[in-house]
Design a protein around this motif. Structure first.
Motif, short mmCIF file in Angstrom:
data_model
loop_
_atom_site.label_atom_id
_atom_site.label_comp_id
_atom_site.label_asym_id
_atom_site.label_seq_id
_atom_site.Cartn_x
_atom_site.Cartn_y
_atom_site.Cartn_z
N ALA A 163 0.83 -1.20 0.00
CA ALA A 163 0.00 0.00 0.00
C ALA A 163 0.86 1.26 0.00
CB ALA A 163 -0.92 0.00 1.22
N ALA A 164 1.97 1.23 0.76
CA ALA A 164 2.86 2.39 0.82
C ALA A 164 3.54 2.64 -0.52
CB ALA A 164 3.91 2.18 1.92
N PHE A 165 3.97 1.57 -1.20
CA PHE A 165 4.61 1.74 -2.51
C PHE A 165 3.62 2.30 -3.52
CE2 PHE A 165 7.58 -1.79 -1.07
CZ PHE A 165 8.65 -0.93 -0.88
N LYS A 166 2.37 1.82 -3.47
CA LYS A 166 1.36 2.34 -4.40
C LYS A 166 1.10 3.82 -4.14
CE LYS A 166 -2.05 -0.69 -3.99
NZ LYS A 166 -3.37 -1.31 -4.28
N ARG A 167 1.03 4.18 -2.87
CA ARG A 167 0.77 5.57 -2.52
C ARG A 167 1.95 6.47 -2.91
NH1 ARG A 167 -0.74 7.64 3.61
NH2 ARG A 167 -1.18 9.81 3.07
N THR A 168 3.16 5.94 -2.80
CA THR A 168 4.35 6.70 -3.17
C THR A 168 4.42 6.89 -4.68
OG1 THR A 168 5.57 5.85 -1.28
CG2 THR A 168 6.86 6.72 -3.10
N GLY A 169 4.10 5.82 -5.42
CA GLY A 169 4.09 5.90 -6.87
C GLY A 169 5.48 6.04 -7.46
N GLY A 170 5.52 6.45 -8.73
CA GLY A 170 6.79 6.71 -9.39
C GLY A 170 7.71 5.51 -9.44
N ASP A 171 9.01 5.79 -9.44
CA ASP A 171 10.02 4.76 -9.60
C ASP A 171 10.02 3.76 -8.45
OD1 ASP A 171 11.97 3.60 -11.18
OD2 ASP A 171 13.61 4.64 -10.16
N TRP A 172 9.67 4.23 -7.25
CA TRP A 172 9.63 3.32 -6.10
C TRP A 172 8.57 2.25 -6.30
CZ3 TRP A 172 12.77 3.20 -1.72
CH2 TRP A 172 13.75 4.20 -1.66
N MET A 173 7.41 2.65 -6.75
CA MET A 173 6.34 1.68 -6.99
C MET A 173 6.73 0.73 -8.13
SD MET A 173 2.45 2.26 -8.35
CE MET A 173 3.02 2.48 -10.04
N VAL A 174 7.27 1.29 -9.21
CA VAL A 174 7.64 0.46 -10.36
C VAL A 174 8.66 -0.60 -9.97
CG1 VAL A 174 8.81 0.49 -12.60
CG2 VAL A 174 7.10 2.24 -12.07
N ARG A 175 9.72 -0.19 -9.28
CA ARG A 175 10.76 -1.15 -8.91
C ARG A 175 10.27 -2.16 -7.87
NH1 ARG A 175 16.11 -0.31 -10.42
NH2 ARG A 175 16.47 1.59 -11.62
N ALA A 176 9.39 -1.71 -7.00
CA ALA A 176 8.84 -2.63 -6.00
C ALA A 176 8.06 -3.75 -6.68
CB ALA A 176 7.95 -1.89 -5.02
N TRP A 177 7.25 -3.40 -7.69
CA TRP A 177 6.45 -4.44 -8.35
C TRP A 177 7.28 -5.27 -9.31
CZ3 TRP A 177 3.29 -1.88 -5.27
CH2 TRP A 177 2.14 -2.54 -4.86
N LEU A 178 8.28 -4.70 -9.90
CA LEU A 178 9.17 -5.52 -10.72
C LEU A 178 9.90 -6.54 -9.86
CD1 LEU A 178 10.66 -2.86 -13.19
CD2 LEU A 178 8.90 -4.58 -13.65
N MET A 179 10.23 -6.12 -8.65
CA MET A 179 10.86 -7.05 -7.71
C MET A 179 9.84 -8.06 -7.20
SD MET A 179 10.82 -7.59 -4.12
CE MET A 179 10.43 -6.00 -3.38
N GLY A 180 8.69 -7.57 -6.75
CA GLY A 180 7.69 -8.42 -6.10
C GLY A 180 7.05 -9.45 -7.01
N THR A 181 6.79 -9.08 -8.27
CA THR A 181 6.14 -10.04 -9.17
C THR A 181 7.08 -11.18 -9.56
OG1 THR A 181 6.72 -8.59 -11.03
CG2 THR A 181 4.48 -8.42 -10.15
N GLY A 182 8.36 -11.01 -9.29
CA GLY A 182 9.32 -12.07 -9.57
C GLY A 182 9.50 -13.04 -8.42
N LEU A 183 8.84 -12.75 -7.29
CA LEU A 183 8.96 -13.63 -6.12
C LEU A 183 8.01 -14.82 -6.24
CD1 LEU A 183 8.99 -10.91 -3.30
CD2 LEU A 183 10.96 -12.13 -4.24
N LYS A 184 8.35 -15.88 -5.59
CA LYS A 184 7.48 -17.06 -5.56
C LYS A 184 6.68 -17.09 -4.26
CE LYS A 184 10.63 -19.89 -8.37
NZ LYS A 184 11.44 -21.12 -8.43
N GLY A 185 5.66 -17.90 -4.23
CA GLY A 185 4.89 -18.08 -3.01
C GLY A 185 3.87 -16.98 -2.77
N GLY A 186 3.43 -16.90 -1.53
CA GLY A 186 2.35 -16.00 -1.16
C GLY A 186 2.66 -14.54 -1.36
N LEU A 187 3.89 -14.12 -1.04
CA LEU A 187 4.25 -12.72 -1.20
C LEU A 187 4.25 -12.33 -2.68
CD1 LEU A 187 5.11 -10.06 0.05
CD2 LEU A 187 7.48 -10.85 0.02
N GLY A 188 4.77 -13.21 -3.53
CA GLY A 188 4.75 -12.94 -4.97
C GLY A 188 3.33 -12.85 -5.49
N ASP A 189 2.45 -13.74 -4.99
CA ASP A 189 1.04 -13.71 -5.39
C ASP A 189 0.39 -12.40 -4.97
OD1 ASP A 189 1.20 -16.22 -6.52
OD2 ASP A 189 0.45 -17.27 -4.73
#
Length: 636
Positions: A163-189
């Motif tokens: 939620a914080a990354f979405k609210r921050t937006g910009g490059d922080w949000m982009v890099r967070a989701w590029l990192m997060g969508t590459g994770l496996k398991g529940g956190l990646g989901d």
């Protein structure tokens, strides 16, 4: 990093006092030993002050001193490091936060464990308290640490950081989701399932890289999210999904592209119109999309729907909209046939598009259709058709119909038509409708008056200022300001008791510098939200104007927070010499917070000419002032 407002940052910064710095002191000058008493050296006194103030009873002063110790020279690192680490145990988060900043400044590795501990605390707001600590690192260096902490087994509440990354937006949000969508398991989901909720247009950078790898359900959700957004025009990255093996994904992509006037998926949309397709909802979606990319090649696919008496009325309406967009000359006879038929629903949809197909030649028919006595839906369709043509020839007919009309929906349609005609002759016709009881009718009347933009409408619009409906009042003020905001300053003044920050922003964006006198009135309002909204709306004005307004507030406002905000912005925007002069002058104020802010500004500005002032202030009675003076002096 974020979109946090300037004013909120200033207030938060003032609460934490100012950043404190300390520099090393040399015992020699040009190879000669100093004979002066070291304790009388302002630089030495500054460091002594900081070391003393880390034990202050005031947590804001304590935090400022702790953070300041982090700015000493590397040679003094061993001397201050124990004090900073001790502050990590402080009961006040503000002091612990200062300690983390201090450790970061000194380059001590223990800051990483301190950040990890802070991230794990549920009581801390990730957006306001934790992520700002990582700003000095930059998103590229910070993300590996964030990933390590979030993937720690049993980490509590990772959704808080999404939620914080979405609210921050910009490059922080982009890099967070590029990192997060590459994770496996529940956190990646968790990251993947949240893809379709990311704010646009920033999220487009994420979608371009990960869209193809997602499940059909997530792909379809992302495409629909993109299609709904008005913040993103270029959605070419969706085009590759038109060839998706998942039909729902391919169709969603075709719809989204068509609504952006991109015909890449046109074949899929036309195929959905096949008589073999029994899904009327899908047909309707396809037709509404095709309206944005009309071509005569569609006639063959549309023909069965106008020929069949069983065509659902919603689909027939969508078909006729495409014909109207193409101004199909052959449609006129068919429309007249429907208007003379017994099917009231078909008569209504035919009336809606008649004006766009036949032009002013349709006026005699439309004038007959809008009069009382006919079927309501047909009358309403005819009124909308007249609005499309906006002919002066319809004024008398509209006046007569409005005079006796009782249905609010019909009144609104006729008022919309008057707003499209936009001649001064419309004003007397609209006038009586502003006094109606129905708020939607009054709002439509105000909009129509505003669209005409004529002086004769001003008294009627001013009367609407007292209406109970916010929508009516807002529309009236926007309409009057459109006639020249400076000419109607007194009218704006009378609206200050109900004007909103959103409306101030809208009007400033529309009128620019012409609206400055109005903003100044709003900044003197007794309502904090209005004052703050007016100051925030300055973002639409040029730098020189913003600096002048901020300086004026810093000097003349009777409200402390407003002065502090003005000072912070003025120091940032004014030429350096003028900013130094402002801070030097205001440093003589009695208000300690004003003085602290001024001393901090002098240090950040490198005001070497203020050494004497700072040296005097380091002996001030107030501890917070002494700390601020020490920082500023040593920064020089």
């Amino acid at each position: 990093m974020s979109r946090r407002s300037m004013s909120s940052n200033v207030v938060a910064g003032i609460a934490a006092v100012v950043v404190v710095a300390a520099l090393s002191v040399t015992a020699e000058a040009k190879g000669k030993k100093s004979t002066a008493d070291p304790s009388s050296d302002p630089a030495v006194k500054a460091l002594m002050q900081l070391k003393s103030s880390v034990k202050s009873g005031d947590f804001a002063t304590r935090a400022a001193a702790v953070e300041g110790l982090g700015l000493v020279s590397r040679k003094q690192k061993k001397e201050v490091l124990p004090l900073i680490k001790e502050a990590l145990k402080d009961a006040q988060w503000q002091v612990r936060r200062a300690a983390i900043k201090g450790l970061l400044s000194l380059g001590d590795k223990s800051w990483q464990s301190a950040i990890a501990a802070a991230m794990a605390l549920r009581g801390l707001d990730p957006y306001r308290e934790v992520l700002p600590l990582l700003e000095p690192l930059g998103v590229k260096r910070a993300m590996p640490l964030i990933k390590r902490v979030l993937t720690t087994p049993k980490f509590d509440g990772p959704e808080r950081y999404l939620a914080a990354f979405k609210r921050t937006g910009g490059d922080w949000m982009v890099r967070a989701w590029l990192m997060g969508t590459g994770l496996k398991g529940g956190l990646g989901d968790m990251f993947r399932n949240d893809l379709a909720t990311l704010p646009l247009p920033a999220a487009a950078e994420v979608y371009k890289k990960v869209l193809k790898k997602q499940t059909p359900a997530i792909q379809a959700a992302i495409v629909k999210h993109v299609a709904r957004s008005k913040a993103l025009e270029d959605i070419k990255f969706v085009a590759k999904l038109v060839k998706s093996k998942a039909p729902e994904v391919a169709f969603a992509a075709a719809l989204a592209l068509a609504h952006r006037k991109d015909a890449s998926g046109k074949a899929l949309l036309v195929a959905a119109l096949s008589e073999d397709n029994t899904d009327d909802k899908k047909k309707l979606l396809a037709l509404e999309a095709l309206r944005n990319i009309p071509s005569t090649s569609l006639y063959a696919a549309l023909k069965p729907y106008t020929r069949s008496a069983k065509t659902p009325i919603s689909i027939l309406q969508a078909v006729l909209e495409i014909h109207a967009a193409l101004k199909n000359p052959k449609l006129g006879l068919w429309l007249n046939k429907q208007l003379n038929g017994t099917n009231v629903e078909r008569r209504a949809v035919a009336a809606t598009v008649l004006g766009r197909v036949q032009g002013k030649a349709a006026l005699p028919t439309l004038h007959k259709l809008i009069r009382a006595g006919g079927h309501f839906a047909t009358r309403l369709g005819a009124a909308k058709s007249i609005a499309d043509l906006a002919p002066k020839e319809s004024l008398e007919v509209i006046r007569q119909v409005l005079f006796t009309e009782q249905d609010p929906r019909m009144k609104i349609a006729l008022l919309n038509a008057l707003g499209r005609i936009r001649t001064p002759e419309c004003v007397p016709i609209i006038r009586s409708e502003i006094a109606q009881d129905d708020p939607n009718v009054k709002a439509a009347a105000v909009r129509a008056m505003g669209a005409i933009r004529h002086e004769s409408a001003v008294p009627d619009l001013k009367m609407a200022f007292g209406d109970r409906s916010k929508k009516v009042r807002r529309g009236a003020l926007v309409a009057i300001m459109s006639l020249g905001p400076q000419r109607y300053l007194s009218y704006f003044k009378s609206a200050l008791n109900w004007v909103t920050p959103e409306l101030l922003d809208t009007l400033t964006a529309a009128h620019g510098a012409q609206f400055l006198p109005h903003l100044k009135l709003a900044m003197a309002s007794s309502k904090a939200e209005v004052r703050d909204g007016a100051f925030a709306a300055l973002r639409h004005l040029d730098k020189k104007t913003r600096a002048a307004v901020a300086k004026s507030l810093a000097v003349t406002s009777k409200r402390r927070n407003q002065r502090l905000t003005g000072l912070a912005v003025a120091v940032e925007l004014l030429p350096k010499a003028e900013a130094i002069e402002l801070a030097s002058t205001l440093s003589n104020e009695k208000d300690k917070l004003i003085v602290v802010a001024c001393l901090d500004a002098l240090g950040r500005l490198g005001a070497k000419g203020a050494r004497a002032l700072l040296a005097t202030s380091i002996d001030a009675e107030s501890e917070s002032v002494r700390v601020a003076a020490a920082v500023a002096l040593l920064k020089l």
